[in-house]
Motif scaffolding. Structure first.
Motif, PDB file in Angstrom:
ATOM      1  N   HIS A  27       0.832  -1.212   0.000  1.00  0.00           N
ATOM      2  CA  HIS A  27       0.000   0.000   0.000  1.00  0.00           C
ATOM      3  C   HIS A  27       0.864   1.259   0.000  1.00  0.00           C
ATOM      4  CE1 HIS A  27      -3.321  -2.718   0.750  1.00  0.00           C
ATOM      5  NE2 HIS A  27      -2.672  -3.190   1.794  1.00  0.00           N
ATOM      6  N   LEU A  28       1.853   1.254  -0.901  1.00  0.00           N
ATOM      7  CA  LEU A  28       2.770   2.385  -1.034  1.00  0.00           C
ATOM      8  C   LEU A  28       2.619   3.009  -2.412  1.00  0.00           C
ATOM      9  CD1 LEU A  28       6.085   0.793   0.314  1.00  0.00           C
ATOM     10  CD2 LEU A  28       4.624   2.428   1.517  1.00  0.00           C
ATOM     11  N   THR A  29       2.865   4.300  -2.491  1.00  0.00           N
ATOM     12  CA  THR A  29       2.975   4.942  -3.793  1.00  0.00           C
ATOM     13  C   THR A  29       4.364   4.616  -4.358  1.00  0.00           C
ATOM     14  OG1 THR A  29       3.932   6.970  -2.905  1.00  0.00           O
ATOM     15  CG2 THR A  29       1.504   6.872  -3.054  1.00  0.00           C
ATOM     16  N   GLN A  30       4.523   4.822  -5.650  1.00  0.00           N
ATOM     17  CA  GLN A  30       5.843   4.630  -6.258  1.00  0.00           C
ATOM     18  C   GLN A  30       6.856   5.566  -5.611  1.00  0.00           C
ATOM     19  OE1 GLN A  30       6.843   2.352  -8.839  1.00  0.00           O
ATOM     20  NE2 GLN A  30       8.829   3.016  -8.076  1.00  0.00           N
ATOM     21  N   THR A  31       6.443   6.794  -5.339  1.00  0.00           N
ATOM     22  CA  THR A  31       7.352   7.763  -4.719  1.00  0.00           C
ATOM     23  C   THR A  31       7.782   7.303  -3.338  1.00  0.00           C
ATOM     24  OG1 THR A  31       6.358   9.566  -5.983  1.00  0.00           O
ATOM     25  CG2 THR A  31       7.640  10.183  -4.043  1.00  0.00           C
ATOM     26  N   ALA A  32       6.859   6.769  -2.553  1.00  0.00           N
ATOM     27  CA  ALA A  32       7.202   6.273  -1.210  1.00  0.00           C
ATOM     28  C   ALA A  32       8.211   5.126  -1.302  1.00  0.00           C
ATOM     29  CB  ALA A  32       5.948   5.832  -0.463  1.00  0.00           C
ATOM     30  N   LEU A  33       7.985   4.204  -2.236  1.00  0.00           N
ATOM     31  CA  LEU A  33       8.938   3.110  -2.424  1.00  0.00           C
ATOM     32  C   LEU A  33      10.297   3.655  -2.862  1.00  0.00           C
ATOM     33  CD1 LEU A  33       9.596   0.078  -2.519  1.00  0.00           C
ATOM     34  CD2 LEU A  33       8.785   0.090  -4.899  1.00  0.00           C
ATOM     35  N   ASP A  34      10.291   4.606  -3.786  1.00  0.00           N
ATOM     36  CA  ASP A  34      11.542   5.212  -4.253  1.00  0.00           C
ATOM     37  C   ASP A  34      12.309   5.854  -3.094  1.00  0.00           C
ATOM     38  OD1 ASP A  34      10.959   4.440  -6.859  1.00  0.00           O
ATOM     39  OD2 ASP A  34      10.272   6.433  -7.481  1.00  0.00           O
ATOM     40  N   ILE A  35      11.595   6.511  -2.204  1.00  0.00           N
ATOM     41  CA  ILE A  35      12.235   7.155  -1.052  1.00  0.00           C
ATOM     42  C   ILE A  35      12.870   6.105  -0.143  1.00  0.00           C
ATOM     43  CG2 ILE A  35      11.757   8.425   1.092  1.00  0.00           C
ATOM     44  CD1 ILE A  35       9.656  10.037  -0.599  1.00  0.00           C
ATOM     45  N   LEU A  36      12.126   5.071   0.191  1.00  0.00           N
ATOM     46  CA  LEU A  36      12.674   4.015   1.051  1.00  0.00           C
ATOM     47  C   LEU A  36      13.905   3.368   0.420  1.00  0.00           C
ATOM     48  CD1 LEU A  36       9.512   2.146   2.406  1.00  0.00           C
ATOM     49  CD2 LEU A  36      11.100   3.600   3.691  1.00  0.00           C
ATOM     50  N   MET A  37      13.820   3.062  -0.871  1.00  0.00           N
ATOM     51  CA  MET A  37      14.930   2.392  -1.535  1.00  0.00           C
ATOM     52  C   MET A  37      16.140   3.315  -1.654  1.00  0.00           C
ATOM     53  SD  MET A  37      13.755  -0.573  -1.710  1.00  0.00           S
ATOM     54  CE  MET A  37      15.262  -1.233  -2.407  1.00  0.00           C
ATOM     55  N   PHE A  38      15.901   4.598  -1.922  1.00  0.00           N
ATOM     56  CA  PHE A  38      17.002   5.555  -2.012  1.00  0.00           C
ATOM     57  C   PHE A  38      17.732   5.637  -0.671  1.00  0.00           C
ATOM     58  CE2 PHE A  38      18.703   9.806  -1.339  1.00  0.00           C
ATOM     59  CZ  PHE A  38      19.568   9.923  -2.410  1.00  0.00           C
ATOM     60  N   LEU A  39      16.983   5.791   0.411  1.00  0.00           N
ATOM     61  CA  LEU A  39      17.609   5.906   1.731  1.00  0.00           C
ATOM     62  C   LEU A  39      18.326   4.618   2.126  1.00  0.00           C
ATOM     63  CD1 LEU A  39      14.768   7.855   3.560  1.00  0.00           C
ATOM     64  CD2 LEU A  39      17.011   8.765   2.895  1.00  0.00           C
ATOM     65  N   ALA A  40      17.736   3.473   1.812  1.00  0.00           N
ATOM     66  CA  ALA A  40      18.350   2.189   2.162  1.00  0.00           C
ATOM     67  C   ALA A  40      19.610   1.914   1.351  1.00  0.00           C
ATOM     68  CB  ALA A  40      17.338   1.056   1.957  1.00  0.00           C
ATOM     69  N   ASN A  41      19.595   2.291   0.080  1.00  0.00           N
ATOM     70  CA  ASN A  41      20.713   1.985  -0.816  1.00  0.00           C
ATOM     71  C   ASN A  41      21.814   3.035  -0.802  1.00  0.00           C
ATOM     72  OD1 ASN A  41      19.498  -0.393  -1.678  1.00  0.00           O
ATOM     73  ND2 ASN A  41      18.522   0.568  -3.419  1.00  0.00           N
ATOM     74  N   ASN A  42      21.548   4.185  -0.196  1.00  0.00           N
ATOM     75  CA  ASN A  42      22.509   5.293  -0.197  1.00  0.00           C
ATOM     76  C   ASN A  42      22.607   5.893   1.200  1.00  0.00           C
ATOM     77  OD1 ASN A  42      22.899   5.548  -3.278  1.00  0.00           O
ATOM     78  ND2 ASN A  42      20.689   5.566  -3.017  1.00  0.00           N
ATOM     79  N   PRO A  43      23.192   5.176   2.143  1.00  0.00           N
ATOM     80  CA  PRO A  43      23.205   5.651   3.533  1.00  0.00           C
ATOM     81  C   PRO A  43      23.941   6.973   3.743  1.00  0.00           C
ATOM     82  CG  PRO A  43      24.596   3.710   3.274  1.00  0.00           C
ATOM     83  CD  PRO A  43      23.865   3.895   1.986  1.00  0.00           C
ATOM     84  N   GLU A  44      24.736   7.398   2.777  1.00  0.00           N
ATOM     85  CA  GLU A  44      25.431   8.680   2.904  1.00  0.00           C
ATOM     86  C   GLU A  44      24.489   9.860   2.653  1.00  0.00           C
ATOM     87  OE1 GLU A  44      26.277   7.350  -1.404  1.00  0.00           O
ATOM     88  OE2 GLU A  44      25.771   6.433   0.513  1.00  0.00           O
ATOM     89  N   PHE A  45      23.323   9.581   2.093  1.00  0.00           N
ATOM     90  CA  PHE A  45      22.318  10.614   1.850  1.00  0.00           C
ATOM     91  C   PHE A  45      21.127  10.357   2.759  1.00  0.00           C
ATOM     92  CE2 PHE A  45      24.502  10.093  -2.308  1.00  0.00           C
ATOM     93  CZ  PHE A  45      25.124  11.336  -2.334  1.00  0.00           C
ATOM     94  N   THR A  46      20.803  11.340   3.594  1.00  0.00           N
ATOM     95  CA  THR A  46      19.801  11.076   4.630  1.00  0.00           C
ATOM     96  C   THR A  46      18.718  12.137   4.756  1.00  0.00           C
ATOM     97  OG1 THR A  46      21.161  12.176   6.290  1.00  0.00           O
ATOM     98  CG2 THR A  46      21.449   9.788   6.058  1.00  0.00           C
ATOM     99  N   THR A  47      18.749  13.160   3.924  1.00  0.00           N
ATOM    100  CA  THR A  47      17.776  14.237   4.096  1.00  0.00           C
ATOM    101  C   THR A  47      16.782  14.274   2.938  1.00  0.00           C
ATOM    102  OG1 THR A  47      19.061  15.922   2.913  1.00  0.00           O
ATOM    103  CG2 THR A  47      19.526  15.649   5.280  1.00  0.00           C
TER     104      THR A  47
END
Length: 144
Positions: A27-47
Motif C-alpha cells: 500500500h505504497l505509492t511509487q514515490t514512497a517506495l523510491d524514497i525508502l529504496m534511495f535511503l536504504a541503498n545510499n546511507p550517505e544521503f539522509t535528508t
C-alpha cells in the motif's frame, strides 16, 4: 536507437511496471517506495533535500510521502546536532521487509535489462558509462 530521452523514459516506465505489485502489496505509492529504496541503498544521503536533488523528485511529493512513511512507522526523523534545521531520515526495522523485496526487484530489473547481452559487451558498456561519468564530472568542475 531512439534518443537517449526515449531510452530513459522506457527504463523508468519498465521499472515502475515491475514495482507495481510491490507497491500494491505494501500500500505504497511509487514515490514512497523510491524514497525508502534511495535511503536504504545510499546511507550517505539522509535528508529530504538529498532525495529531491539526487533523485529529482518534486519537493512536495517527497514531503507528503516522507510524512506518510513517518506516520506509518517506516521512517523516523532525527535532528542533526550540528544544525537543528537539518533532519536525517532513517529507515526503521518495519521497513526491512519492503527494502529486502525492493532490492530483489532491483536485481531482477537489472538482470532483465541486461538479458541477452554477453559479459564482454556488458563490461564494455559499464566501462564506457564510467568514463562518461568521469567526463561529466570534469565538465561540471570546469563550469563551476
Amino acid at each position: 536507437m531512439k534518443t537517449g530521452l526515449e531510452f530513459s523514459r522506457k527504463v523508468d516506465t519498465a521499472y515502475m511496471a515491475l514495482c507495481k505489485p510491490l507497491c500494491k502489496k505494501w500500500h505504497l505509492t511509487q514515490t514512497a517506495l523510491d524514497i525508502l529504496m534511495f535511503l536504504a541503498n545510499n546511507p550517505e544521503f539522509t535528508t529530504a533535500r538529498d532525495i529531491v536533488e539526487i533523485r529529482k523528485l518534486k519537493a512536495n511529493l517527497v514531503s507528503v510521502n516522507v510524512d506518510r512513511l513517518v506516520r506509518e512507522g517506516y521512517l523516523v526523523r532525527q535532528e542533526v546536532a550540528e544544525d537543528r534545521r537539518k533532519t536525517k531520515l532513517l529507515c526503521t526495522s518495519k521497513a526491512d521487509e519492503i527494502i529486502t523485496q525492493g532490492r530483489k526487484l532491483q536485481q531482477n530489473f537489472v538482470a532483465l535489462l541486461f538479458a541477452g547481452i554477453d559479459e564482454e559487451t556488458r563490461d564494455i558498456l559499464l566501462g564506457s558509462m564510467t568514463k562518461m561519468e568521469e567526463n561529466l564530472d570534469y565538465i561540471l568542475e570546469e563550469e563551476a
